[in-house]
Design an enzyme around this catalytic site. Structure first.
Site, PDB file in Angstrom:
ATOM      1  N   THR A 198      18.773 -22.981  -0.469  1.00 19.21           N
ATOM      2  CA  THR A 198      17.481 -23.343  -1.064  1.00 19.21           C
ATOM      3  C   THR A 198      17.549 -23.373  -2.588  1.00 19.21           C
ATOM      4  O   THR A 198      18.414 -22.723  -3.189  1.00 19.21           O
ATOM      5  CB  THR A 198      16.423 -22.309  -0.619  1.00 19.21           C
ATOM      6  OG1 THR A 198      15.238 -22.473  -1.377  1.00 19.21           O
ATOM      7  CG2 THR A 198      16.907 -20.874  -0.824  1.00 19.21           C
ATOM      8  N   ASP A 199      16.602 -24.082  -3.185  1.00 20.40           N
ATOM      9  CA  ASP A 199      16.508 -24.072  -4.656  1.00 20.40           C
ATOM     10  C   ASP A 199      15.995 -22.734  -5.174  1.00 20.40           C
ATOM     11  O   ASP A 199      16.115 -22.431  -6.362  1.00 20.40           O
ATOM     12  CB  ASP A 199      15.615 -25.213  -5.162  1.00 20.40           C
ATOM     13  CG  ASP A 199      14.191 -25.190  -4.603  1.00 20.40           C
ATOM     14  OD1 ASP A 199      13.870 -24.303  -3.782  1.00 20.40           O
ATOM     15  OD2 ASP A 199      13.396 -26.073  -4.986  1.00 20.40           O
ATOM     16  N   GLU A 200      15.420 -21.912  -4.289  1.00 24.99           N
ATOM     17  CA  GLU A 200      14.817 -20.650  -4.743  1.00 24.99           C
ATOM     18  C   GLU A 200      15.853 -19.674  -5.297  1.00 24.99           C
ATOM     19  O   GLU A 200      15.493 -18.739  -6.002  1.00 24.99           O
ATOM     20  CB  GLU A 200      14.033 -19.991  -3.601  1.00 24.99           C
ATOM     21  CG  GLU A 200      12.904 -20.866  -3.119  1.00 24.99           C
ATOM     22  CD  GLU A 200      11.843 -20.127  -2.319  1.00 24.99           C
ATOM     23  OE1 GLU A 200      11.798 -18.894  -2.380  1.00 24.99           O
ATOM     24  OE2 GLU A 200      11.062 -20.802  -1.645  1.00 24.99           O
ATOM     25  N   TYR A 204      13.431 -12.913   0.192  1.00 23.78           N
ATOM     26  CA  TYR A 204      13.963 -14.128   0.843  1.00 23.78           C
ATOM     27  C   TYR A 204      15.025 -14.786  -0.035  1.00 23.78           C
ATOM     28  O   TYR A 204      16.163 -15.017   0.404  1.00 23.78           O
ATOM     29  CB  TYR A 204      12.831 -15.132   1.139  1.00 23.78           C
ATOM     30  CG  TYR A 204      13.351 -16.524   1.448  1.00 23.78           C
ATOM     31  CD1 TYR A 204      14.016 -16.787   2.646  1.00 23.78           C
ATOM     32  CD2 TYR A 204      13.201 -17.575   0.524  1.00 23.78           C
ATOM     33  CE1 TYR A 204      14.511 -18.067   2.923  1.00 23.78           C
ATOM     34  CE2 TYR A 204      13.692 -18.845   0.797  1.00 23.78           C
ATOM     35  CZ  TYR A 204      14.348 -19.089   1.994  1.00 23.78           C
ATOM     36  OH  TYR A 204      14.848 -20.344   2.263  1.00 23.78           O
ATOM     37  N   LYS A 246      19.130 -15.283   0.509  1.00 21.73           N
ATOM     38  CA  LYS A 246      19.809 -16.589   0.538  1.00 21.73           C
ATOM     39  C   LYS A 246      20.890 -16.645  -0.553  1.00 21.73           C
ATOM     40  O   LYS A 246      21.988 -17.163  -0.329  1.00 21.73           O
ATOM     41  CB  LYS A 246      18.804 -17.741   0.338  1.00 21.73           C
ATOM     42  CG  LYS A 246      17.815 -17.948   1.467  1.00 21.73           C
ATOM     43  CD  LYS A 246      18.446 -18.352   2.794  1.00 21.73           C
ATOM     44  CE  LYS A 246      19.041 -19.741   2.787  1.00 21.73           C
ATOM     45  NZ  LYS A 246      19.526 -20.136   4.144  1.00 21.73           N
TER      46      LYS A 246
END
Ligand code: NAD
Ligand code: TDX
Length: 365
Positions: free
Chosen positions: A146-148, A171, A175
């Site tokens: 993810t970009d997060e 989260y 990741k």
């Protein structure tokens, strides 16, 4: 048969595991593989069927290809024995890894499962692959991220592939950890790996806890539409099928040991997006344009709420020739139409009644 030459030629696999294939992106990816990619091999959907996993999402694929080229295996990615047995049984030569706990709000309330599945589960898959594949080079582990992991942007700037990691929620930190473990297997053991980091997806089969499907679902029940904080946080939205085609481009053409950003180049402030969504649902429900806007309710902000995400995806565009094919207006209309035509699906996943169907059809495997 596997072919790792790049350039005009694409890697070809015989037997691909998609982990988390019963979830939102996984089910759209498997449908894409069967219907649009030209892939001729087998797909094994390895999924634990948590609250977010729903085999209904692939009932069309099960009917068309089940037992021939599509196989569902209910298993936990943290269970190394189960994964090993499944990999051996299907002679797996590629893993596309999506299985994860995926909802930021849940990670704030109950982080443990995120560390278990996202970090330990990824490690478990990598170890199984390392033990079975040994030093084979005609195999691939593709990690969907993810970009997060890059953190939070201010009003300007973009996330690039070399932007330093700065995850801020349980989260995104889980990741980020898994991303590092995956890359360590490339550097240390020379396992052929690729990775993609994508922005916010939307589309059919999106679980109604995330912003877009939650808002649609609440509009249908005329319930409040909860907008966190001042509503000015920004997300970069991509139609899920475009994410699927991006993943497939990296799996078949991406450089080994490299990561690719995938994004919509489509930034929206949450409050503006919710307003457009209200108008779109009103249009499809033959209501006055502003009918649903009265339901918008500002609520307490998400703790540690990342302000803005924006992806630079020039690398996958230039190197692999990928591009977005669905513009936002069209994608939002397709999505709203799908949810309005599938109210029973929303009810089922919210009530969990589909679990009866799961145990009838899949038992406790
Ligand atoms: P989802 O929550 O809809 O689906 C997750 C799937 O994983 C479910 O089918 C669930 O049953 C399965 N799963 C969970 N724990 C498991 C376990 N221990 N063993 C086996 N299966 C398990 O998630 P999603 O939105 O489809 O996201 C899929 C992947 O894409 C995730 O890795 C996520 O981090 C990543 N991603 C999501 C987005 C997004 O906007 N949704 C954007 C970028 C990246
Ligand atoms: O009720 C809500 N009200 C609200 O204002 C919800 C559920 C969300 N929001 C806000 C929070 C975010 O700024 O909307 C934005 C989008 O929220 P989510 O849909 O929860 O997505 P996000 O937190 O951005 O994370 C998503 O994109 C990246 C996915 O859930 C992740 O799995 C993915 O990695």
């Amino acid at each position: 048969m596997s072919n790792f030459t790049l350039g005009d030629q694409m890697r070809k696999f015989k037997s691909v595991i998609v982990t988390g294939g019963a979830g939102f992106i996984g089910s759209n990816l498997i449908r894409y593989i069967f219907e649009k990619s030209g892939f001729e091999g087998n797909v094994i959907n390895l999924d634990k069927l948590t609250y977010a996993g729903n085999p209904y999402n692939l009932s069309d694929i099960e009917t068309a290809f089940g037992g021939k080229r599509y196989f569902f295996e209910k298993a936990d990615i943290c269970d190394m024995n189960a994964v090993k047995v499944i990999m051996e049984k299907h002679s797996v030569d590629a893993i596309i890894h999506l299985a994860a706990e995926s909802h930021v709000d849940r990670s704030i309330h109950s982080p443990e499962e995120f560390i278990r599945t996202n970090v330990m589960g990824t490690f478990s898959l990598l170890e199984c692959a390392r033990n079975l594949w040994k030093d084979r080079t005609d195999v691939l582990f593709h990690h969907v991220s993810t970009d997060e992991v890059y953190g939070s942007l201010g009003d300007t700037g973009y996330f690039y592939e070399d932007t330093p990691y700065d995850p801020r929620s349980p989260y995104s930190s889980s990741k980020a950890s898994s991303d590092h473990v995956v890359m360590s297997y490339f550097h240390t053991y020379h396992m052929p790996v690729t990775m993609s980091n994508c922005s916010n997806n939307y589309g059919p089969y999106h679980f109604p806890e995330k912003l877009i499907p939650l808002m649609i679902s609440n509009m249908l029940e005329e319930k409040p539409l909860p907008v966190y904080g001042d509503g000015k946080n920004v997300r970069d939205w991509l139609y899920v099928e475009d994410h699927a085609s991006g993943i497939w481009s990296v799996v078949t053409k991406g450089k080994i040991g490299e990561k690719y950003n995938i994004g919509g180049e489509n930034e929206w402030e949450n409050i503006k997006l919710v307003n457009v969504l209200c108008e779109t649902v009103a249009e499809f429900s033959s209501k006055d344009k502003d009918y649903y806007k009265k339901l918008i309710t500002y609520v307490k902000d998400r703790p540690g709420h990342d302000r803005r995400y924006a992806i630079n995806c020039d690398k996958i565009k230039k190197e692999l020739g990928w591009k977005q094919s669905v513009n936002f207006e069209e994608g939002l209309k397709k999505t709203v139409k799908w949810f309005l035509e599938n109210k029973a699906w929303i009810e089922n996943v919210k009530s969990g009644s589909y679990k009866d169907w799961v145990s009838k059809n899949y038992g406790n495997r």
